[in-house]
Design an enzyme around this catalytic site. Structure first.
Site, PDB file in Angstrom:
ATOM      1  CG  ASP A 101      -1.755   7.882   0.457  1.00 29.91           C
ATOM      2  OD1 ASP A 101      -0.652   8.071  -0.078  1.00 29.91           O
ATOM      3  OD2 ASP A 101      -2.812   8.392   0.050  1.00 29.91           O
TER       4      ASP A 101
ATOM      5  CG  ASP B   9      -1.657   1.250   1.459  1.00 37.58           C
ATOM      6  OD1 ASP B   9      -2.403   1.627   0.535  1.00 37.58           O
ATOM      7  OD2 ASP B   9      -1.512   1.886   2.519  1.00 37.58           O
TER       8      ASP B   9
HETATM    9 MG    MG Z   1      -2.982   3.242   3.455  1.00 39.92          MG
END
Ligand code: MG
Length: 258
Positions: free
Chosen positions: A10, A8
């Site tokens: 962010d 992932d």
């Molecule tokens: Mg995230």
């Protein structure tokens, strides 16, 4: 061993506040030295992710875009948007009293998307270049929402809540895309890193899952794989935690040299 890492962005590889990946530099260099592909897996669009893919020098590694709704090969021209057009057509077929409560990115201007996401205007323009899924804001009540979702479901469109957004897709998750990419790359061992509910399927499916600490959201509930350390949690936040976890796993797996 053929290892592939899925991450992932962010709050995981990128710092929640600064979007920097600098604290992960050592682990990123180690992956490159060992020839381990790094697959970015985000809710972002391909247009948003391509510059980061280039900046990180990820070569031929595909990207999982729009929360798993699509897989993008770097440099692929004209990513197909058939899924997005199907979702927009399904929205057009929703009764107008329900449709009036949903405002998707495709109904918004760049300035509106900037307002609802907090992205700068140029970032909002990239976030609106959608191919596989439609995020939006619901303004009606729960009863109307149930009818709205039921109508879309009848057309093969599913919805997922994440933060303030209701995102419509044809139902694929990051884990579905991860399985497809892992097969394509011939992976026999996978590591997945993430910080939020939309990462859980990916963390549970990977050979080794890493929950990256994010002090800005509700911590993920304890996952089954944590009982036997198949899933671990980082002590540090974001890219600092990412760095430590990847270096430790590379060592554990004996994958520190090419
Ligand atoms: Mg995230």
């Amino acid at each position: 061993m053929r290892l592939v890492i899925f991450t992932d962005l962010d709050g995981t590889l990128l710092d929640h506040d600064t979007y920097s990946h600098a604290p992960a530099a050592q682990a990123l260099a180690a992956l490159k030295a060992a020839g381990v592909p790094l697959v970015l897996a985000s809710s972002k669009t391909g247009a948003e992710m391509a510059p980061l893919h280039a900046e990180l020098g990820l070569g031929e590694a595909p990207m999982i875009v729009e929360n798993g709704a699509g897989v993008l090969e770097p440099g692929a021209d004209g990513a197909g948007d058939a899924a997005y057009r199907k979702i927009r057509a399904a929205l057009d077929a929703v009764p107008s009293d329900l449709r009036a409560h949903y405002r998707g990115f495709g109904d918004m201007t760049d300035a509106e998307v900037s307002d609802v996401t907090g992205l700068p205007p140029e970032g909002a323009a990239l976030a609106r270049q959608r191919c596989h899924s439609e995020p939006g804001v619901w303004s009606g009540d729960d009863a109307a929402l149930a009818r709205f979702l039921d109508t879309l479901d009848g057309q093969g469109v599913s919805a997922r809540h994440g933060g303030r957004f209701l995102t419509l897709s044809l139902g694929r998750t990051k884990a579905d895309a991860m399985r497809e990419v892992a097969d394509r790359l011939g992976a026999d061992t996978t590591i997945a890193l993430g910080d939020a509910p939309n990462d859980v399927e990916m963390l549970e499916q990977a050979t080794h899952g890493v929950i990256v600490r994010n002090d800005h959201g509700t911590p993920l509930p304890r996952l089954a794989g944590e009982e036997n350390d198949r899933i671990r949690r980082t002590a540090e936040i974001g890219p600092s935690g990412w760095n430590a976890a990847v270096l430790a796993l590379l060592q554990d797996l004996g994958a520190t040299t090419g």
